[in-house]
Design a protein around this motif. Structure first.
Motif, PDB file in Angstrom:
ATOM      1  N   ALA A  69      10.988 -36.660 -32.752  1.00 31.97           N
ATOM      2  CA  ALA A  69       9.558 -36.965 -32.695  1.00 31.97           C
ATOM      3  C   ALA A  69       9.120 -37.333 -31.284  1.00 31.97           C
ATOM      4  CB  ALA A  69       9.248 -38.101 -33.667  1.00 31.97           C
ATOM      5  N   ARG A  70      10.027 -37.859 -30.476  1.00 35.76           N
ATOM      6  CA  ARG A  70       9.653 -38.273 -29.114  1.00 35.76           C
ATOM      7  C   ARG A  70       9.469 -37.090 -28.164  1.00 35.76           C
ATOM      8  NH1 ARG A  70      14.923 -39.205 -29.914  1.00 35.76           N
ATOM      9  NH2 ARG A  70      16.405 -38.347 -28.429  1.00 35.76           N
ATOM     10  N   ASP A  71       9.858 -35.892 -28.611  1.00 31.14           N
ATOM     11  CA  ASP A  71       9.682 -34.685 -27.808  1.00 31.14           C
ATOM     12  C   ASP A  71       8.200 -34.310 -27.838  1.00 31.14           C
ATOM     13  OD1 ASP A  71       9.559 -32.061 -26.797  1.00 31.14           O
ATOM     14  OD2 ASP A  71      11.527 -31.544 -27.621  1.00 31.14           O
ATOM     15  N   PRO A  72       7.531 -34.294 -26.696  1.00 29.95           N
ATOM     16  CA  PRO A  72       6.086 -34.072 -26.683  1.00 29.95           C
ATOM     17  C   PRO A  72       5.649 -32.627 -26.931  1.00 29.95           C
ATOM     18  CG  PRO A  72       6.886 -34.245 -24.433  1.00 29.95           C
ATOM     19  CD  PRO A  72       8.062 -34.538 -25.348  1.00 29.95           C
ATOM     20  N   ARG A  73       6.581 -31.689 -26.957  1.00 26.10           N
ATOM     21  CA  ARG A  73       6.208 -30.292 -27.164  1.00 26.10           C
ATOM     22  C   ARG A  73       5.683 -30.082 -28.589  1.00 26.10           C
ATOM     23  NH1 ARG A  73      11.581 -27.151 -25.997  1.00 26.10           N
ATOM     24  NH2 ARG A  73      12.327 -28.875 -27.244  1.00 26.10           N
TER      25      ARG A  73
END
Length: 98
Positions: A69-73
C-alpha cells in the motif's frame, strides 16, 4: 531429477518443499528467500539457475511483495511491473528449459 524452487517466504519457509522432496521422485532444491520481490528476479534468478545446473526444471513462487500500500504507483502500474519482471524470468527459464 531435480527441480529448482525459486521464490520468497512461500518457498524459503515452506514445509511443503521438504514434504514433496521426501515423497519423490523429484529432488526439490529450495532457493527461496524471505522478502524476495519480483523486482529481485533480474539479479537473483540468473545466479540461482547457474548454481544448480542439475535442475531439470524450475518452479517460480512469488507473492504480492511488490504491491504494498505504501507504493505510490497506481495499482495497474504495480501489477504491470510485477508481470514484466515475471515475464523476464520465464523467458530466461525457457532458454534453459525449452
Amino acid at each position: 531429477p531435480a527441480l529448482l524452487c525459486f521464490g520468497d517466504s512461500i518457498t524459503a519457509r515452506g514445509a511443503w518443499v521438504d514434504a514433496v522432496d521426501a515423497a519423490g521422485p523429484w529432488r526439490l532444491i529450495n532457493a527461496g528467500r524471505s522478502g524476495r520481490k519480483t523486482s529481485d528476479l533480474a539479479t537473483e534468478f540468473p545466479p540461482a539457475l547457474a548454481a544448480h545446473p542439475e535442475a531439470a526444471g524450475v518452479l517460480i513462487l512469488l507473492g504480492v511483495n511488490d504491491l504494498p500500500a505504501r507504493d505510490p504507483r497506481p495499482a495497474n502500474a504495480k501489477v504491470a511491473s510485477c508481470l514484466a519482471n515475471l515475464q523476464g524470468a520465464v523467458d530466461l527459464a525457457l532458454t534453459r528449459f525449452p
